[in-house]
Design an enzyme around this catalytic site. Structure first.
Site, PDB file in Angstrom:
ATOM      1  N   HIS A 107      31.636 -69.446  11.471  1.00 61.12           N
ATOM      2  CA  HIS A 107      33.157 -69.503  11.838  1.00 61.12           C
ATOM      3  C   HIS A 107      33.488 -70.485  12.889  1.00 61.12           C
ATOM      4  O   HIS A 107      33.873 -69.985  14.076  1.00 61.12           O
ATOM      5  CB  HIS A 107      33.332 -67.904  12.182  1.00 61.12           C
ATOM      6  CG  HIS A 107      32.839 -66.703  11.597  1.00 61.12           C
ATOM      7  ND1 HIS A 107      32.783 -65.676  11.951  1.00 61.12           N
ATOM      8  CD2 HIS A 107      32.789 -66.913  10.232  1.00 61.12           C
ATOM      9  CE1 HIS A 107      32.413 -64.771  10.953  1.00 61.12           C
ATOM     10  NE2 HIS A 107      32.268 -65.486   9.965  1.00 61.12           N
ATOM     11  N   GLU A 110      34.000 -91.176  11.001  1.00 55.52           N
ATOM     12  CA  GLU A 110      32.803 -90.987  10.206  1.00 55.52           C
ATOM     13  C   GLU A 110      32.903 -89.923   9.028  1.00 55.52           C
ATOM     14  O   GLU A 110      32.046 -89.740   8.311  1.00 55.52           O
ATOM     15  CB  GLU A 110      31.645 -90.700  10.910  1.00 55.52           C
ATOM     16  CG  GLU A 110      31.876 -89.354  11.856  1.00 55.52           C
ATOM     17  CD  GLU A 110      30.592 -88.891  12.510  1.00 55.52           C
ATOM     18  OE1 GLU A 110      29.384 -89.457  12.172  1.00 55.52           O
ATOM     19  OE2 GLU A 110      30.755 -87.623  12.982  1.00 55.52           O
ATOM     20  N   HIS A 156      38.656 -67.650   7.367  1.00 56.37           N
ATOM     21  CA  HIS A 156      37.330 -66.686   7.681  1.00 56.37           C
ATOM     22  C   HIS A 156      36.316 -67.707   8.368  1.00 56.37           C
ATOM     23  O   HIS A 156      35.846 -67.410   9.244  1.00 56.37           O
ATOM     24  CB  HIS A 156      36.815 -65.935   6.416  1.00 56.37           C
ATOM     25  CG  HIS A 156      35.562 -65.400   6.620  1.00 56.37           C
ATOM     26  ND1 HIS A 156      35.270 -64.228   6.183  1.00 56.37           N
ATOM     27  CD2 HIS A 156      34.424 -65.734   7.356  1.00 56.37           C
ATOM     28  CE1 HIS A 156      34.021 -63.774   6.574  1.00 56.37           C
ATOM     29  NE2 HIS A 156      33.630 -64.897   7.345  1.00 56.37           N
ATOM     30  N   HIS A 168      26.566 -70.313   6.699  1.00 57.53           N
ATOM     31  CA  HIS A 168      27.942 -69.753   6.689  1.00 57.53           C
ATOM     32  C   HIS A 168      28.045 -69.645   8.246  1.00 57.53           C
ATOM     33  O   HIS A 168      27.338 -69.044   9.038  1.00 57.53           O
ATOM     34  CB  HIS A 168      28.146 -68.656   6.107  1.00 57.53           C
ATOM     35  CG  HIS A 168      29.260 -67.753   6.314  1.00 57.53           C
ATOM     36  ND1 HIS A 168      30.450 -68.220   6.073  1.00 57.53           N
ATOM     37  CD2 HIS A 168      29.519 -66.671   7.012  1.00 57.53           C
ATOM     38  CE1 HIS A 168      31.324 -67.513   6.365  1.00 57.53           C
ATOM     39  NE2 HIS A 168      30.910 -66.307   7.163  1.00 57.53           N
ATOM     40  N   GLU A 210      25.823 -60.988   2.795  1.00 59.21           N
ATOM     41  CA  GLU A 210      26.369 -62.204   2.201  1.00 59.21           C
ATOM     42  C   GLU A 210      25.017 -62.619   1.412  1.00 59.21           C
ATOM     43  O   GLU A 210      25.323 -63.739   0.448  1.00 59.21           O
ATOM     44  CB  GLU A 210      26.912 -63.306   2.918  1.00 59.21           C
ATOM     45  CG  GLU A 210      28.054 -63.024   3.717  1.00 59.21           C
ATOM     46  CD  GLU A 210      29.503 -62.658   3.131  1.00 59.21           C
ATOM     47  OE1 GLU A 210      29.456 -62.778   1.777  1.00 59.21           O
ATOM     48  OE2 GLU A 210      30.653 -62.144   3.825  1.00 59.21           O
TER      49      GLU A 210
HETATM   50  O1  2HA Z   1      27.628 -61.621   8.181  1.00 61.39           O
HETATM   51  O2  2HA Z   1      30.053 -63.697   8.504  1.00 61.39           O
HETATM   52  O3  2HA Z   1      31.163 -63.164   6.455  1.00 61.39           O
HETATM   53  C1  2HA Z   1      28.812 -61.873   9.006  1.00 61.39           C
HETATM   54  C2  2HA Z   1      29.571 -62.781   8.214  1.00 61.39           C
HETATM   55  C3  2HA Z   1      30.269 -62.183   6.914  1.00 61.39           C
HETATM   56 ZN    ZN Z   2      31.670 -65.005   8.078  1.00 65.39          ZN
END
Ligand code: 2HA
Ligand code: ZN
Length: 282
Positions: A147, A175, A216, A145, A122
């Site tokens: 999850h 908050e 995602h 980033h 990414e």
């Molecule tokens: O790198 O989370 O979106 C792994 C991820 C891709």
């Molecule tokens: Zn990801």
């Protein structure tokens, strides 16, 4: 040269990655972080004339991606296929320090990725997001980033509408409106690692510090690792409260009038257009 393992930027990065793993936000190779470093701080630890490898931006052709606006900038970044779980114990394999080459087309490896690795798949999305954030906030340093479980769960049961999603999060914890008055951008489900999702994310980053990738995960941006982690952590906590209560009759809520009161009291300006949502009571 000082020992890089003593560098605050590396220690902090390892500790934030370990926390993200511990919280279940980064299973397997999920997630990625890029951290813009100051040349001044890096050169205490590394010889900036020593380039181990030069790499092109994977999967992006020359015309598709031009990083020349950030040429010369140095980033500490997680590796493609690498596990957050392993970052703290072996940063030199799982992380790398790269500089954007003068032509804006290549990356120069200054440290790390010692098993031949390379930055996250990414990476172009990260670089485009950095460029977008630096355009609105010259002090932005971090793109992150991951999850997070409840945020992801919420994506399956809540409309993926920016205003509605933001409004619900604001209601889930007092908050929230203070921490992210600018709200949360939302992208529909898209294939990850592509130019399209990179461009769409960067576009949202012109307006938002938080962007949900539908079904995602989430992207966050900020001045420091702590600030960026804190933004995502606050969204995730609110999403957790939502998921713990969404199936139950709601008998209390934070009203729009109360949210506005909070904003006034803490001196923040809530994004326009969020309060047009009906104050849902279920
Ligand atoms: O790198 O989370 O979106 C792994 C991820 C891709
Ligand atoms: Zn990801």
């Amino acid at each position: 040269m000082k020992n890089i393992y003593e560098a605050k930027f590396l220690k902090e990065f390892c500790s934030v990655a370990a926390n993200m793993y511990r919280l279940g936000w980064d299973e397997r190779n999920g997630g990625n972080i890029s951290y813009l470093l100051e040349e001044e701080e890096v050169k205490e630890y590394l010889n900036l004339n020593h380039i181990f490898r030069t790499m092109p931006f994977m999967g992006w052709n020359e015309t598709a991606f031009d990083a020349s606006p950030i040429a010369g900038k140095i980033f500490l970044v997680t590796g493609t296929g690498k596990y957050f779980k392993n970052v703290k114990d072996d940063p030199e394999t799982n992380l790398g320090i790269i500089r954007i080459a003068k032509n804006g087309k290549n990356m120069e490896l200054l440290w790390g990725f010692k098993d031949g690795g390379r930055p996250t798949s990414e990476f172009p999305a990260h670089m485009m997001s950095h460029m977008a954030r630096l355009g609105v906030d010259p002090e932005n340093r971090v793109v992150m980033h991951c999850h997070p479980t409840y945020t992801l769960a919420m994506n399956y049961v809540h409309e993926l509408d920016e205003a509605k999603f933001t409004h619900t999060l604001w209601q889930m914890s007092t908050e929230c409106i203070v921490v992210f008055p600018d709200g949360v951008g939302v992208l529909p489900w898209m294939v990850c690692g592509t130019r399209e999702i990179g461009e769409a994310t960067a576009k949202k980053m012109e307006e938002y510090r938080l962007v949900v990738w539908g079904m995602h995960g989430i992207y966050g941006a900020g001045k420091t690792l702590d600030e960026t982690f804190g933004l995502i952590e606050t969204v995730e906590k609110a999403a957790q409260v939502y998921m713990l209560t969404a199936h139950l009759p709601r008998i209390n809520t934070i009203t729009d009038a109360q949210l506005k009161e909070l904003a006034t009291c803490f001196g923040v300006t809530p994004r326009a257009g969020i309060f047009t949502q009906e104050d849902k009571k279920r």
